[in-house]
Design a protein around this motif. Structure first.
Motif, mmCIF file in Angstrom:
data_model
loop_
_atom_site.group_PDB
_atom_site.id
_atom_site.type_symbol
_atom_site.label_atom_id
_atom_site.label_comp_id
_atom_site.label_asym_id
_atom_site.label_seq_id
_atom_site.Cartn_x
_atom_site.Cartn_y
_atom_site.Cartn_z
ATOM 1 N N SER A 149 0.835 -1.208 0.000
ATOM 2 C CA SER A 149 0.000 0.000 0.000
ATOM 3 C C SER A 149 0.868 1.255 0.000
ATOM 4 O O SER A 149 2.062 1.209 0.322
ATOM 5 C CB SER A 149 -0.916 0.009 1.225
ATOM 6 O OG SER A 149 -0.163 0.255 2.392
ATOM 7 N N ASP A 150 0.247 2.361 -0.315
ATOM 8 C CA ASP A 150 0.947 3.644 -0.332
ATOM 9 C C ASP A 150 1.392 4.084 1.055
ATOM 10 O O ASP A 150 2.212 4.988 1.187
ATOM 11 C CB ASP A 150 0.052 4.727 -0.952
ATOM 12 C CG ASP A 150 -0.088 4.549 -2.459
ATOM 13 O OD1 ASP A 150 0.771 3.872 -3.063
ATOM 14 O OD2 ASP A 150 -1.066 5.081 -3.024
ATOM 15 N N THR A 151 0.872 3.466 2.094
ATOM 16 C CA THR A 151 1.223 3.858 3.464
ATOM 17 C C THR A 151 2.526 3.210 3.946
ATOM 18 O O THR A 151 3.060 3.606 4.985
ATOM 19 C CB THR A 151 0.102 3.495 4.450
ATOM 20 O OG1 THR A 151 -0.098 2.073 4.417
ATOM 21 C CG2 THR A 151 -1.194 4.218 4.091
#
Length: 189
Positions: A149-151
């Motif tokens: 994920s982008d996190t």
């Protein structure tokens, strides 16, 4: 021909010294293991060890660099072959667990090197700085492939891996890989 044989013998002896130092530093720490200890492991005098490494600090630097020189290309190759960031990360941790002495060395020395007077202090400052950059760019690549994920953040991944390894070294029954899987689930897309 004689020069070639000597250099081959010298390289083999140098590797023996590196292996002995890695083992001793991982058990006793840098400050607890002496050149005399390393020399005894390989059947040399301390002066004999200094023939291959000009100082104990140089020996430590070579031990630390040896691992870094192999880990980065190994991870990239494993990721390419597995086709999965997650699997490559699991394989990295399994590889580290299979070489518990090397894992112990890094955990022990990175903790010792918090002291600015420790000979590995600058090595570990530099190593963590470049590791943050490397892990961040690796995660950017994994993000672009839709694998995380982008996190996901490089410094956090480093902290998780280092923390899991420390817990496993302290308590070998701890299921490092299951805990790693739990973390990787949190950064899955």
């Amino acid at each position: 021909m004689a020069a070639r044989k000597l250099s081959t013998v010298g390289a083999a002896r140098r590797e023996q010294i590196l292996d002995a130092a890695r083992d001793l530093f991982s058990i006793k720490g840098y400050r607890g293991a002496s050149l005399r200890d390393v020399a005894a492991q390989v059947g040399l005098t301390p002066a004999g060890v200094l023939h291959y490494f000009p100082s104990k600090e140089a020996l430590l630097a070579a031990v630390l660099q040896q691992r870094d020189d192999t880990d980065i290309p190994w991870f990239e190759t494993t990721w390419a072959q597995a086709g999965s960031f997650r699997e490559a990360t699991r394989e990295l941790m399994a590889r580290n667990m299979a070489a518990a002495g090397v894992m112990r060395l890094f955990v022990t020395l990175s903790a010792e090197a918090v002291d600015p007077r420790h000979p590995a202090h600058e090595f570990f400052r530099h190593r963590y700085r470049t590791s943050r950059e490397l892990f961040s760019s690796t995660l950017d690549k994994a993000k672009s492939r839709g694998e995380v994920s982008d996190t996901a953040m490089g410094p956090v991944l480093i902290a998780v891996l280092d923390g899991l390894q420390t817990q496993w070294l302290l308590e070998p029954d701890f299921d490092l890989l299951a805990s790693l899987d739990d973390y990787l689930d949190t950064i899955a897309p």
